[in-house]
Every structure is written in C-alpha cells, then in structure tokens.
Design a protein around this motif. Sequence first.
Motif, mmCIF file in Angstrom:
data_model
loop_
_atom_site.group_PDB
_atom_site.id
_atom_site.type_symbol
_atom_site.label_atom_id
_atom_site.label_comp_id
_atom_site.label_asym_id
_atom_site.label_seq_id
_atom_site.Cartn_x
_atom_site.Cartn_y
_atom_site.Cartn_z
ATOM 1 N N ILE A 66 48.416 44.653 38.950
ATOM 2 C CA ILE A 66 47.736 43.428 38.509
ATOM 3 C C ILE A 66 46.508 43.762 37.669
ATOM 4 N N LEU A 67 45.780 44.799 38.049
ATOM 5 C CA LEU A 67 44.635 45.240 37.248
ATOM 6 C C LEU A 67 45.091 45.659 35.851
ATOM 7 N N GLY A 68 46.178 46.423 35.786
ATOM 8 C CA GLY A 68 46.708 46.866 34.496
ATOM 9 C C GLY A 68 47.074 45.693 33.599
ATOM 10 N N GLU A 69 47.662 44.658 34.201
ATOM 11 C CA GLU A 69 48.013 43.458 33.431
ATOM 12 C C GLU A 69 46.772 42.766 32.885
ATOM 13 N N ALA A 70 45.633 42.951 33.576
ATOM 14 C CA ALA A 70 44.358 42.375 33.134
ATOM 15 C C ALA A 70 43.559 43.367 32.279
ATOM 16 N N LYS A 71 44.208 44.455 31.857
ATOM 17 C CA LYS A 71 43.584 45.484 31.022
ATOM 18 C C LYS A 71 42.422 46.185 31.733
ATOM 19 N N LEU A 72 42.578 46.350 33.066
ATOM 20 C CA LEU A 72 41.593 47.065 33.869
ATOM 21 C C LEU A 72 42.281 48.222 34.572
ATOM 22 N N THR A 73 41.540 49.296 34.833
ATOM 23 C CA THR A 73 42.070 50.454 35.548
ATOM 24 C C THR A 73 41.074 50.859 36.622
ATOM 25 N N ALA A 74 41.566 51.026 37.813
ATOM 26 C CA ALA A 74 40.693 51.432 38.916
ATOM 27 C C ALA A 74 40.329 52.901 38.788
ATOM 28 N N SER A 102 37.793 48.735 49.252
ATOM 29 C CA SER A 102 36.623 49.170 48.508
ATOM 30 C C SER A 102 37.147 49.753 47.202
ATOM 31 N N ALA A 103 36.594 49.293 46.086
ATOM 32 C CA ALA A 103 37.132 49.726 44.794
ATOM 33 C C ALA A 103 36.041 49.892 43.762
ATOM 34 N N LYS A 104 36.263 50.840 42.873
ATOM 35 C CA LYS A 104 35.413 51.010 41.700
ATOM 36 C C LYS A 104 36.301 50.773 40.493
ATOM 37 N N ILE A 105 36.008 49.705 39.771
ATOM 38 C CA ILE A 105 36.840 49.305 38.638
ATOM 39 C C ILE A 105 35.918 49.027 37.448
ATOM 40 N N PRO A 106 35.778 49.996 36.560
ATOM 41 C CA PRO A 106 34.907 49.789 35.403
ATOM 42 C C PRO A 106 35.318 48.550 34.605
ATOM 43 N N GLY A 107 34.316 47.740 34.250
ATOM 44 C CA GLY A 107 34.557 46.555 33.439
ATOM 45 C C GLY A 107 34.912 45.313 34.231
ATOM 46 N N ALA A 108 35.063 45.413 35.531
ATOM 47 C CA ALA A 108 35.437 44.249 36.348
ATOM 48 C C ALA A 108 34.186 43.577 36.899
ATOM 49 N N ASP A 110 32.780 40.671 39.755
ATOM 50 C CA ASP A 110 33.225 40.362 41.111
ATOM 51 C C ASP A 110 34.196 39.180 41.154
ATOM 52 N N ALA A 111 33.974 38.144 40.367
ATOM 53 C CA ALA A 111 34.858 36.971 40.396
ATOM 54 C C ALA A 111 36.279 37.356 39.990
ATOM 55 N N THR A 112 36.401 38.129 38.932
ATOM 56 C CA THR A 112 37.723 38.587 38.479
ATOM 57 C C THR A 112 38.358 39.486 39.532
ATOM 58 N N PHE A 113 37.551 40.403 40.070
ATOM 59 C CA PHE A 113 38.032 41.320 41.097
ATOM 60 C C PHE A 113 38.569 40.558 42.309
ATOM 61 N N GLN A 114 37.824 39.586 42.799
ATOM 62 C CA GLN A 114 38.265 38.810 43.965
ATOM 63 C C GLN A 114 39.562 38.050 43.664
ATOM 64 N N GLU A 115 39.658 37.488 42.469
ATOM 65 C CA GLU A 115 40.870 36.758 42.082
ATOM 66 C C GLU A 115 42.082 37.687 42.044
ATOM 67 N N ASP A 137 39.039 41.615 52.965
ATOM 68 C CA ASP A 137 37.654 41.817 52.549
ATOM 69 C C ASP A 137 37.717 42.808 51.396
ATOM 70 N N ALA A 138 37.215 42.432 50.243
ATOM 71 C CA ALA A 138 37.251 43.319 49.089
ATOM 72 C C ALA A 138 35.837 43.527 48.578
ATOM 73 N N SER A 139 35.432 44.782 48.387
ATOM 74 C CA SER A 139 34.100 45.070 47.859
ATOM 75 C C SER A 139 34.228 45.933 46.614
ATOM 76 N N LEU A 140 33.546 45.519 45.571
ATOM 77 C CA LEU A 140 33.557 46.235 44.302
ATOM 78 C C LEU A 140 32.347 47.160 44.265
ATOM 79 N N GLN A 141 32.598 48.448 44.081
ATOM 80 C CA GLN A 141 31.508 49.418 44.023
ATOM 81 C C GLN A 141 30.912 49.443 42.624
ATOM 82 N N GLY A 142 29.592 49.593 42.532
ATOM 83 C CA GLY A 142 28.899 49.611 41.255
ATOM 84 C C GLY A 142 29.029 50.849 40.562
#
Length: 142
Positions: A66-74, A102-108, A110-115, A137-142
Amino acid sequence: MTTTHGSAKWQGGIKDGKGAISTKSGALTDYPYGFASRFEGKPGSNPEELIGAAHAACFTMALSLILGEAKLTAEHMETKADVTLEKVADGFAITAVHLTLSAKIPGADDATFQELAGKAKAGCPVSKLLNTKITLDASLQG
C-alpha cells in the motif's frame, strides 16, 4: 492461487501430551508445543504465537504494498501482534488481536500513515481470515 502448509503432530493427553509444529519452508521443523508452552509459560510455541507472527508478517507486507502504491517506501517497519486467548462459555476462543506498528517512512505525514496502516489492517489476508476484533496502534518514527 498459492497453496502452502504448516503441520502439527501430537501424542498423549492435553496436559501430559506433547506436540511438534513444522512448516513447508522448514522455518519450523518439529518445533515443540504443548499445554505447558500455551498456558504455563514454558519453552515451546503455541497456536496463538504462530497466528500472531503470521498476522504481523501479513499486515506488514500488505502495508509495504500500500505504501508503494502511494509512492512511499518504508525505511523500517516492525509489527507486534498480541493475540488474546480467553476462556468462554464453550471452551476457549481467540477474542482479539492487537497490532502495534512502529515505522520510519520518509515523506509520510501521520494522517497519511494512519490511513494507509488502517487499509493494510483491513485488507491483509490474515486479517480477513480472522473472525475477531483486530485493533492497531501505529507510530511513525521521525
């Protein structure tokens, strides 16, 4: 369609018996499981632990797609699945699975990440298989 398998052997009664779990890949080969590892914290595996590992793996892979479809890579994702086994009126039941990501996703943001994490939770094949409450529970690392 893809088909694979896991297998289990058992001998003896419920409390004094012992079992062994194997997977097609060989990741587990005659790995011990039994009453003591399921209910008494003794060494060995149990079905809930294996369901948790399968669910965490499936969810994390689904999120990667799903991240790849949104042009994001973890850069990094780690998921834990807590599986609840409870005594109910007619025996025992798995009543809930709680995913903690727990994830580190450059360019994401939090709203997009949660969705996207929510879509993965709902859409991964193991989530669809389980007929239980699944929380996340999903947390995006900075």
